[in-house]
Write a protein that holds these residues in place. Structure first.
Motif, PDB file in Angstrom:
ATOM      1  N   MET A  96       0.855  -1.177   0.000  1.00 19.26           N
ATOM      2  CA  MET A  96       0.000   0.000   0.000  1.00 19.26           C
ATOM      3  C   MET A  96       0.896   1.233   0.000  1.00 19.26           C
ATOM      4  N   LYS A  97       0.672   2.113  -0.970  1.00 22.30           N
ATOM      5  CA  LYS A  97       1.453   3.337  -1.099  1.00 22.30           C
ATOM      6  C   LYS A  97       0.528   4.531  -0.938  1.00 22.30           C
ATOM      7  N   MET A  98       0.973   5.516  -0.173  1.00 24.76           N
ATOM      8  CA  MET A  98       0.218   6.749   0.023  1.00 24.76           C
ATOM      9  C   MET A  98       0.858   7.823  -0.847  1.00 24.76           C
ATOM     10  N   ILE A  99       0.121   8.312  -1.835  1.00 24.08           N
ATOM     11  CA  ILE A  99       0.633   9.291  -2.784  1.00 24.08           C
ATOM     12  C   ILE A  99      -0.031  10.634  -2.500  1.00 24.08           C
ATOM     13  N   ILE A 100       0.775  11.647  -2.259  1.00 25.41           N
ATOM     14  CA  ILE A 100       0.259  12.991  -2.008  1.00 25.41           C
ATOM     15  C   ILE A 100      -0.249  13.568  -3.325  1.00 25.41           C
ATOM     16  N   LYS A 101      -1.444  14.169  -3.290  1.00 27.72           N
ATOM     17  CA  LYS A 101      -2.045  14.726  -4.501  1.00 27.72           C
ATOM     18  C   LYS A 101      -1.346  16.007  -4.956  1.00 27.72           C
ATOM     19  N   LYS A 102      -0.873  16.801  -4.020  1.00 24.69           N
ATOM     20  CA  LYS A 102      -0.298  18.100  -4.355  1.00 24.69           C
ATOM     21  C   LYS A 102       0.924  17.929  -5.259  1.00 24.69           C
ATOM     22  N   ASN A 103       0.915  18.674  -6.366  1.00 23.37           N
ATOM     23  CA  ASN A 103       2.007  18.677  -7.350  1.00 23.37           C
ATOM     24  C   ASN A 103       2.255  17.309  -7.980  1.00 23.37           C
ATOM     25  N   ALA A 104       1.241  16.469  -8.031  1.00 23.78           N
ATOM     26  CA  ALA A 104       1.375  15.153  -8.663  1.00 23.78           C
ATOM     27  C   ALA A 104       0.460  15.089  -9.886  1.00 23.78           C
ATOM     28  N   VAL A 105       0.863  14.281 -10.852  1.00 28.46           N
ATOM     29  CA  VAL A 105       0.070  14.066 -12.062  1.00 28.46           C
ATOM     30  C   VAL A 105      -0.153  12.562 -12.183  1.00 28.46           C
ATOM     31  N   PHE A 106      -1.422  12.188 -12.396  1.00 31.43           N
ATOM     32  CA  PHE A 106      -1.811  10.787 -12.482  1.00 31.43           C
ATOM     33  C   PHE A 106      -2.414  10.524 -13.855  1.00 31.43           C
ATOM     34  N   THR A 107      -2.246   9.306 -14.343  1.00 29.49           N
ATOM     35  CA  THR A 107      -2.916   8.905 -15.579  1.00 29.49           C
ATOM     36  C   THR A 107      -3.696   7.628 -15.311  1.00 29.49           C
ATOM     37  N   PHE A 108      -4.769   7.456 -16.067  1.00 31.78           N
ATOM     38  CA  PHE A 108      -5.509   6.209 -16.048  1.00 31.78           C
ATOM     39  C   PHE A 108      -6.081   5.981 -17.438  1.00 31.78           C
ATOM     40  N   GLU A 109      -6.355   4.718 -17.748  1.00 33.63           N
ATOM     41  CA  GLU A 109      -6.844   4.347 -19.068  1.00 33.63           C
ATOM     42  C   GLU A 109      -8.196   3.662 -18.900  1.00 33.63           C
ATOM     43  N   THR A 110      -9.134   4.087 -19.716  1.00 36.21           N
ATOM     44  CA  THR A 110     -10.431   3.425 -19.741  1.00 36.21           C
ATOM     45  C   THR A 110     -11.023   3.556 -21.139  1.00 36.21           C
ATOM     46  N   ASN A 111     -11.656   2.512 -21.605  1.00 37.29           N
ATOM     47  CA  ASN A 111     -12.269   2.470 -22.940  1.00 37.29           C
ATOM     48  C   ASN A 111     -11.286   2.848 -24.045  1.00 37.29           C
ATOM     49  N   GLY A 112     -10.029   2.489 -23.895  1.00 39.64           N
ATOM     50  CA  GLY A 112      -9.028   2.782 -24.906  1.00 39.64           C
ATOM     51  C   GLY A 112      -8.552   4.218 -24.927  1.00 39.64           C
ATOM     52  N   GLN A 113      -8.968   5.033 -23.959  1.00 38.82           N
ATOM     53  CA  GLN A 113      -8.541   6.422 -23.889  1.00 38.82           C
ATOM     54  C   GLN A 113      -7.681   6.620 -22.648  1.00 38.82           C
ATOM     55  N   LEU A 114      -6.641   7.425 -22.796  1.00 36.75           N
ATOM     56  CA  LEU A 114      -5.753   7.736 -21.683  1.00 36.75           C
ATOM     57  C   LEU A 114      -6.106   9.126 -21.154  1.00 36.75           C
ATOM     58  N   PHE A 115      -6.374   9.212 -19.852  1.00 39.01           N
ATOM     59  CA  PHE A 115      -6.736  10.471 -19.215  1.00 39.01           C
ATOM     60  C   PHE A 115      -5.654  10.867 -18.225  1.00 39.01           C
ATOM     61  N   THR A 116      -5.447  12.168 -18.089  1.00 35.26           N
ATOM     62  CA  THR A 116      -4.459  12.706 -17.151  1.00 35.26           C
ATOM     63  C   THR A 116      -5.177  13.556 -16.118  1.00 35.26           C
ATOM     64  N   LEU A 117      -4.868  13.305 -14.851  1.00 33.60           N
ATOM     65  CA  LEU A 117      -5.449  14.073 -13.749  1.00 33.60           C
ATOM     66  C   LEU A 117      -4.343  14.830 -13.036  1.00 33.60           C
ATOM     67  N   PHE A 118      -4.599  16.087 -12.737  1.00 29.71           N
ATOM     68  CA  PHE A 118      -3.663  16.898 -11.974  1.00 29.71           C
ATOM     69  C   PHE A 118      -4.105  16.889 -10.521  1.00 29.71           C
ATOM     70  N   GLY A 119      -3.244  16.416  -9.652  1.00 27.89           N
ATOM     71  CA  GLY A 119      -3.580  16.269  -8.237  1.00 27.89           C
ATOM     72  C   GLY A 119      -3.994  17.558  -7.567  1.00 27.89           C
ATOM     73  N   ASN A 120      -3.452  18.688  -8.013  1.00 30.34           N
ATOM     74  CA  ASN A 120      -3.818  19.968  -7.405  1.00 30.34           C
ATOM     75  C   ASN A 120      -5.304  20.265  -7.578  1.00 30.34           C
ATOM     76  N   GLN A 121      -5.922  19.755  -8.620  1.00 26.12           N
ATOM     77  CA  GLN A 121      -7.348  19.977  -8.850  1.00 26.12           C
ATOM     78  C   GLN A 121      -8.223  19.030  -8.042  1.00 26.12           C
ATOM     79  N   PHE A 122      -7.621  18.048  -7.394  1.00 29.26           N
ATOM     80  CA  PHE A 122      -8.375  17.039  -6.656  1.00 29.26           C
ATOM     81  C   PHE A 122      -8.110  17.123  -5.155  1.00 29.26           C
ATOM     82  N   GLN A 123      -7.710  18.262  -4.664  1.00 33.09           N
ATOM     83  CA  GLN A 123      -7.391  18.382  -3.243  1.00 33.09           C
ATOM     84  C   GLN A 123      -8.629  18.697  -2.412  1.00 33.09           C
ATOM     85  N   THR A 124      -9.658  17.921  -2.607  1.00 35.24           N
ATOM     86  CA  THR A 124     -10.850  17.957  -1.788  1.00 35.24           C
ATOM     87  C   THR A 124     -11.262  16.519  -1.540  1.00 35.24           C
TER      88      THR A 124
END
Length: 142
Positions: A96-124
């Motif tokens: 189990m890894k705890m990843i801080i959202k601040k200043n982090a960028v995450f990607t995930f893939e679904t339905n053949g599309q790759l999406f990028t999430l910016f952690g600063n926008q998810f700090q709620t």
């Protein structure tokens, strides 16, 4: 039971011995179905972005692309818990890894599309993010 008592007992904590990647793969399959329904119901890209901001990411398979701590870069796993400031991931090595959202960028893939999430926008918190109204404005992350 008060919030303080729940924290002391550890009601919301995930035991490390139960953090097995295989145990969370069914959750990931459910999440893929949820995202498939969510993304198929919209056609304009503007609506997709709003839905992604408000979506639930418990069960998503995230990869850390950018982080302040260099040891997190390239780490991937299934999201098992989300707090205001962190994502908790279970890796294929059953860690189990705890990843801080601040200043982090995450990607995930679904339905053949790759999406990028910016952690600063998810700090709620996830529940608060669903009810929040977002304004249309450009975001610059350097």
């Amino acid at each position: 039971m008060s919030s303080k008592e729940r924290r002391e007992i550890g009601v919301w904590d995930v035991p490390k011995e139960s953090c097995k990647f295989a145990a969370f793969e069914p959750l990931h399959k459910l999440w893929k179905g949820y995202m498939g329904e969510l993304l198929d119901s919209m056609s304009p890209s503007h609506d997709v972005l709003r839905k992604l901001l408000k979506a639930d990411y418990h069960g998503a398979h995230f990869t850390v692309v950018k982080a302040k701590c260099p040891s997190f870069i390239g780490l991937s796993g299934i999201v098992i818990k989300e707090t205001e400031l962190m994502f908790y991931l279970v890796t294929r090595k059953n860690q189990m890894k705890m990843i801080i959202k601040k200043n982090a960028v995450f990607t995930f893939e679904t339905n053949g599309q790759l999406f990028t999430l910016f952690g600063n926008q998810f700090q709620t918190r996830a529940g608060e993010r669903v009810a929040k109204k977002y304004k249309d404005k450009a975001t610059v992350d350097l």
